[in-house]
Design a protein around this motif. Structure first.
Motif, PDB file in Angstrom:
ATOM      1  N   CYS A 121       0.866  -1.175   0.000  1.00 49.52           N
ATOM      2  CA  CYS A 121       0.000   0.000   0.000  1.00 49.52           C
ATOM      3  C   CYS A 121       0.906   1.228   0.000  1.00 49.52           C
ATOM      4  O   CYS A 121       1.423   1.625   1.050  1.00 49.52           O
ATOM      5  N   GLY A 122       1.148   1.775  -1.172  1.00 49.46           N
ATOM      6  CA  GLY A 122       2.087   2.887  -1.282  1.00 49.46           C
ATOM      7  C   GLY A 122       3.489   2.436  -0.934  1.00 49.46           C
ATOM      8  O   GLY A 122       4.019   1.482  -1.518  1.00 49.46           O
ATOM      9  N   ASP A 123       4.111   3.094   0.054  1.00 46.70           N
ATOM     10  CA  ASP A 123       5.484   2.764   0.457  1.00 46.70           C
ATOM     11  C   ASP A 123       5.543   1.668   1.526  1.00 46.70           C
ATOM     12  O   ASP A 123       6.636   1.286   1.951  1.00 46.70           O
ATOM     13  N   VAL A 124       4.411   1.175   1.966  1.00 46.03           N
ATOM     14  CA  VAL A 124       4.361   0.227   3.084  1.00 46.03           C
ATOM     15  C   VAL A 124       3.820  -1.120   2.611  1.00 46.03           C
ATOM     16  O   VAL A 124       2.852  -1.172   1.834  1.00 46.03           O
ATOM     17  N   VAL A 125       4.469  -2.207   3.065  1.00 44.81           N
ATOM     18  CA  VAL A 125       3.952  -3.552   2.808  1.00 44.81           C
ATOM     19  C   VAL A 125       3.274  -4.039   4.081  1.00 44.81           C
ATOM     20  O   VAL A 125       3.904  -4.116   5.148  1.00 44.81           O
ATOM     21  N   LEU A 126       1.976  -4.337   3.977  1.00 44.81           N
ATOM     22  CA  LEU A 126       1.199  -4.802   5.119  1.00 44.81           C
ATOM     23  C   LEU A 126       1.001  -6.309   5.044  1.00 44.81           C
ATOM     24  O   LEU A 126       0.821  -6.863   3.960  1.00 44.81           O
ATOM     25  N   LYS A 127       1.030  -6.947   6.206  1.00 43.65           N
ATOM     26  CA  LYS A 127       0.764  -8.388   6.303  1.00 43.65           C
ATOM     27  C   LYS A 127      -0.667  -8.578   6.801  1.00 43.65           C
ATOM     28  O   LYS A 127      -1.034  -8.032   7.856  1.00 43.65           O
ATOM     29  N   VAL A 128      -1.436  -9.373   6.060  1.00 43.35           N
ATOM     30  CA  VAL A 128      -2.830  -9.658   6.420  1.00 43.35           C
ATOM     31  C   VAL A 128      -2.971 -11.168   6.568  1.00 43.35           C
ATOM     32  O   VAL A 128      -2.712 -11.915   5.623  1.00 43.35           O
ATOM     33  N   ALA A 129      -3.367 -11.632   7.748  1.00 43.27           N
ATOM     34  CA  ALA A 129      -3.525 -13.069   8.002  1.00 43.27           C
ATOM     35  C   ALA A 129      -5.001 -13.438   7.891  1.00 43.27           C
ATOM     36  O   ALA A 129      -5.864 -12.786   8.482  1.00 43.27           O
ATOM     37  N   ARG A 130      -5.267 -14.498   7.123  1.00 38.35           N
ATOM     38  CA  ARG A 130      -6.638 -14.981   6.933  1.00 38.35           C
ATOM     39  C   ARG A 130      -6.706 -16.453   7.308  1.00 38.35           C
ATOM     40  O   ARG A 130      -5.905 -17.268   6.826  1.00 38.35           O
TER      41      ARG A 130
END
Length: 347
Positions: free
Chosen positions: A310-319
């Motif tokens: 997301c833009g300059d940031v990599v987010l971790k999403v756990a499902r």
């Protein structure tokens, strides 16, 4: 109430290297404490100072108010279980366990009776006549534990005793150790670099870094409300989302633009991967959102983790329960997070 163990401003140096910096810690009777941190953080040095194998350069160590800082190991009401187990190969299991009471002057009959009692506590009452080489790694670990508890110490120190075991056996032994500790009511101090091990076993976790205590708290405190960026990054998988000044008294998430109350010294906020969601359609009013592109999909058992830029940031999403093929690198998604789930990180 007076703590069982008090560590007061303890420091230790080795050839100019400061291994411990004025460490303060109080531990109550019956607690299961994990000393957690990376290699070189000072956790084993602290354990060895408590055990009496090292003498602090400064500070005091007290058990039930009595100063034991200069007392030799055999004069302290505690025992230590080492990583290597250190069993006598020529002695039977029962004789290994009875060795401590015998050295303390206990008669052979009583020492053997206490050894049988200790072996029963660790589930090895039928193996007293075997030699250590005839036992599995997990069984040897339990013999070492029985040998430590047979002397009925007020405090038991464990220096990474499970590290030599395979993953499946280590997890089983974590449960067994916790049950034994609860049954005995003895305070345990357990040194580990494994965050999952600490979270699974301890009532309280002491996170150490560079010879200092970063945070002391319950596993939930350490995981949900880390006191520093180091704790947030060392325990679990954090999403550290940068913030920037907004209008007076407010700061803004760079990823979503959502505003938060300003907090002094905060340059980022933390969200755990399970706190983030993927949004389809119109998001709820309490959800801040940001568009992103999936960069990587990692499935481990029932949990799929998405790495989303997301833009300059990599987010971790756990499902949980999501098929690893449901999304793939390059998929466009919308990430949502609840502002109430964010924890400010003081730098």
């Amino acid at each position: 109430m007076q703590p069982l163990l008090s560590i007061e401003s303890v420091s230790k140096r080795f050839a100019g290297h400061q291994a411990l910096h004025e460490v303060d810690l109080a531990i109550g009777g019956g607690e299961f404490i994990a000393l957690l941190g990376p290699s070189g953080c000072g956790k084993t040095t602290l354990l060895r100072c408590i055990a009496g194998f090292l003498k602090p350069d400064d500070g005091r160590i007290l058990i039930e108010g009595a100063d034991i800082t200069g007392a030799p190991p055999y004069r302290r009401p505690l025992n230590t279980v080492f990583q290597s187990y250190a069993l006598f190969p020529h002695m039977s299991v029962a004789d290994n366990v009875a060795y401590g009471p015998r050295r303390a002057g206990t008669g052979r009959t009583e020492a053997q009776a206490r050894a049988r009692e200790a072996l029963a506590l660790v589930g090895l009452e039928e193996m007293g006549e075997r030699l250590p080489r005839a036992l599995s790694g997990g069984q040897q670990q339990r013999v070492a534990l029985a040998r430590a508890i047979v002397n009925r110490p007020k405090l038991l120190l464990l220096d990474e005793p499970l590290s030599a075991l395979d993953l499946k056996l280590r997890r089983r032994m974590q449960i067994e150790l916790k049950h034994i500790q609860e049954k005995l009511g003895i305070a345990f101090i357990f040194v580990t670099h494994d965050q999952e091990e600490a979270m699974a076993m301890a009532n309280r976790i002491v996170v150490m870094n560079a010879g200092r205590i970063e945070q002391v708290g319950t596993p939930a405190d350490i995981y949900r409300a880390p006191a520093s960026r180091f704790v947030a990054e060392f325990v679990g998988e954090p999403n550290l989302i940068p913030v920037e000044p907004a209008r007076p008294g407010r700061m803004r998430l760079k990823v979503t633009g959502a505003e938060l109350p300003y907090a002094e010294g905060v340059r980022c906020v933390m969200a755990r991967p399970e706190d983030l969601v993927l949004v389809d359609g119109t998001p709820p009013a309490d959800l801040a959102t940001a568009p992103g592109i999936v960069e990587e999909v990692v499935a481990v058992g029932p949990v799929t983790t998405l790495f989303i830029r997301c833009g300059d940031v990599v987010l971790k999403v756990a499902r949980l329960g999501m098929s690893a093929t449901a999304l793939h690198p390059g998929s466009a998604v919308t990430v949502g997070l609840r502002v109430s789930a964010l924890h400010p990180i003081v730098e």
